[in-house]
Write a protein that holds these residues in place. Structure first.
Motif, PDB file in Angstrom:
ATOM      1  N   LEU A   1       0.845  -1.183   0.000  1.00  0.00           N
ATOM      2  CA  LEU A   1       0.000   0.000   0.000  1.00  0.00           C
ATOM      3  C   LEU A   1       0.878   1.228   0.000  1.00  0.00           C
ATOM      4  N   ASP A   2       0.297   2.334  -0.454  1.00  0.00           N
ATOM      5  CA  ASP A   2       0.990   3.608  -0.369  1.00  0.00           C
ATOM      6  C   ASP A   2       0.085   4.608   0.349  1.00  0.00           C
ATOM      7  N   VAL A   3       0.731   5.541   1.036  1.00  0.00           N
ATOM      8  CA  VAL A   3      -0.003   6.540   1.807  1.00  0.00           C
ATOM      9  C   VAL A   3       0.838   7.808   1.814  1.00  0.00           C
ATOM     10  N   ILE A   4       0.186   8.958   1.680  1.00  0.00           N
ATOM     11  CA  ILE A   4       0.961  10.197   1.699  1.00  0.00           C
ATOM     12  C   ILE A   4       1.291  10.580   3.131  1.00  0.00           C
ATOM     13  N   GLU A   5       2.431  11.241   3.288  1.00  0.00           N
ATOM     14  CA  GLU A   5       3.000  11.458   4.615  1.00  0.00           C
ATOM     15  C   GLU A   5       2.122  12.283   5.548  1.00  0.00           C
ATOM     16  N   HIS A   6       1.238  13.107   5.034  1.00  0.00           N
ATOM     17  CA  HIS A   6       0.401  13.891   5.954  1.00  0.00           C
ATOM     18  C   HIS A   6      -0.813  13.108   6.468  1.00  0.00           C
ATOM     19  N   SER A   7      -0.982  11.868   6.040  1.00  0.00           N
ATOM     20  CA  SER A   7      -2.093  11.022   6.504  1.00  0.00           C
ATOM     21  C   SER A   7      -1.674  10.286   7.779  1.00  0.00           C
TER      22      SER A   7
END
Length: 161
Positions: free
Chosen positions: A117-123
């Protein structure tokens, strides 16, 4: 994956005491779009509201929903990408967060094997969920897309191993 019913453990928090995780049906898409709208309004996810929200929810993907009392609480899809199976479109209705809905959806998805999975750092809430449930950070890199404000986010890549 077969459909299953999971009871949240005592003291898990929140008021949901029975959650059914089942495959999403096409007839579920209108309510999934309502959940997506709530998530978008609360978290700006997705960053831009999709032109066709039902299509954005990947109607042909291998997807599951979390349901209690006939109400959809969450959604997750799995997609083949880069020779791996990736978690996509993980949503939890804002009013039901903290009740292990995300954990239950990820647990169901993990029955398919090793996932990415990928997630942006502000999440930050999502990152805490992934790390709390045993996902391993394997890469951090600039995303290959631009946010509505013109910035390029940094994304973290996790594996379920």
């Amino acid at each position: 994956m077969t459909e299953w019913v999971i009871r949240s453990p005592p003291g898990a928090g929140g008021s949901v005491d029975q959650v059914e995780i089942r495959r999403r049906r096409l007839s579920d898409l209108p309510e999934c779009v309502r959940v997506l709208r709530e998530v978008h309004e609360a978290d700006r996810y997705p960053d831009r509201w999709p032109e066709d929200p039902q299509a954005w929810l990947l109607p042909d993907a291998d997807s599951w929903i979390a349901v209690t009392d006939g109400r959809i609480l969450g959604h997750v899809s799995l997609v083949d990408r880069d020779d791996a199976l990736w978690v996509s479109r993980l949503l939890v209705r804002p009013g039901t967060r903290g009740q292990q809905i995300g954990e239950l959806l990820l647990e169901a998805a993990r029955t398919r094997g090793t996932l990415m999975l990928d997630v942006i750092e502000h999440s930050e809430h999502a990152i805490r969920l992934y790390e709390r449930t045993g996902w391993t950070l394997i890469d951090t890199r600039p995303a290959n897309w631009i946010m509505a404000d013109g910035t390029r986010p940094v994304e973290h890549i996790y594996t379920s191993n």
